[in-house]
Enzyme design. Sequence first.
Site, mmCIF file in Angstrom:
data_model
loop_
_atom_site.group_PDB
_atom_site.id
_atom_site.type_symbol
_atom_site.label_atom_id
_atom_site.label_comp_id
_atom_site.label_asym_id
_atom_site.label_seq_id
_atom_site.Cartn_x
_atom_site.Cartn_y
_atom_site.Cartn_z
ATOM 1 N N HIS A 16 -7.817 -2.703 -1.483
ATOM 2 C CA HIS A 16 -7.060 -1.695 -2.104
ATOM 3 C C HIS A 16 -7.572 -0.287 -1.647
ATOM 4 O O HIS A 16 -6.807 0.579 -1.019
ATOM 5 C CB HIS A 16 -7.185 -1.226 -3.740
ATOM 6 C CG HIS A 16 -6.499 -2.480 -4.442
ATOM 7 N ND1 HIS A 16 -7.240 -3.205 -5.573
ATOM 8 C CD2 HIS A 16 -5.415 -2.904 -4.603
ATOM 9 C CE1 HIS A 16 -6.309 -3.815 -6.061
ATOM 10 N NE2 HIS A 16 -5.126 -3.952 -5.630
ATOM 11 N N ARG A 89 -1.074 -8.700 2.354
ATOM 12 C CA ARG A 89 -2.021 -9.330 2.695
ATOM 13 C C ARG A 89 -1.839 -10.785 3.475
ATOM 14 O O ARG A 89 -2.277 -10.909 4.322
ATOM 15 C CB ARG A 89 -3.154 -9.873 1.364
ATOM 16 C CG ARG A 89 -3.654 -8.701 0.723
ATOM 17 C CD ARG A 89 -4.093 -9.090 -0.625
ATOM 18 N NE ARG A 89 -3.199 -9.578 -1.316
ATOM 19 C CZ ARG A 89 -3.073 -10.026 -2.602
ATOM 20 N NH1 ARG A 89 -4.446 -9.857 -3.320
ATOM 21 N NH2 ARG A 89 -2.073 -10.407 -3.363
#
Length: 161
Positions: A16, A89
């Site tokens: 993040h 991701r």
Amino acid sequence: MIAIYPGSFDPITLGHLDLINRSSILFDQIIVAVLKNPNKKPLFTIEKRIQQIKDCTKNISNVEVDSFSGLTVEYAKMKQAGVLLRGLRVMSDFEQELQMAHINKTLENKIETIFLATNTELSFISSSVVKEIAKFGGSVEHLVTPNIAQDLYSINNYSCP
Ligand code: PNS
């Protein structure tokens, strides 16, 4: 342009953080917005998650941290943001993220979702994996910032492995 980075951040990970760092160069302001989700039982309270995110973004001048409830697009409109940021991701993220982007677009056509590919070396990290490792006494130092690793160790009642 103001960009909202919405999420649960329970807790914020290095993945993040990498996305926040990189997007802070692309946008005038990034608002990291923690969802108050009554359907989830988080490990950390909203207040704790906000404090954790503030701690690890304090050196990025155009990052603000906030919480919200309800629809993300309504919050974005209230903040006069033009963009929702999400990280990708792996391929399996894409399916759900694309659906969410479409839904948000139907709810508010003026707000765009922009995806950033997660840094390759961090693409295996998720908040759930971090919590699981910490729960079973493993080291999470390579997955979160040192303060958050400490928070996880103290919640699980053991010291740094
Ligand atoms: O970190 P997460 O849990 O993957 O974040 C998911 C989040 C908070 C971005 C998403 O659940 C969300 O936007 N929830 C708010 C409700 C909403 O706007 N729903 C419509 C889009 S599916």
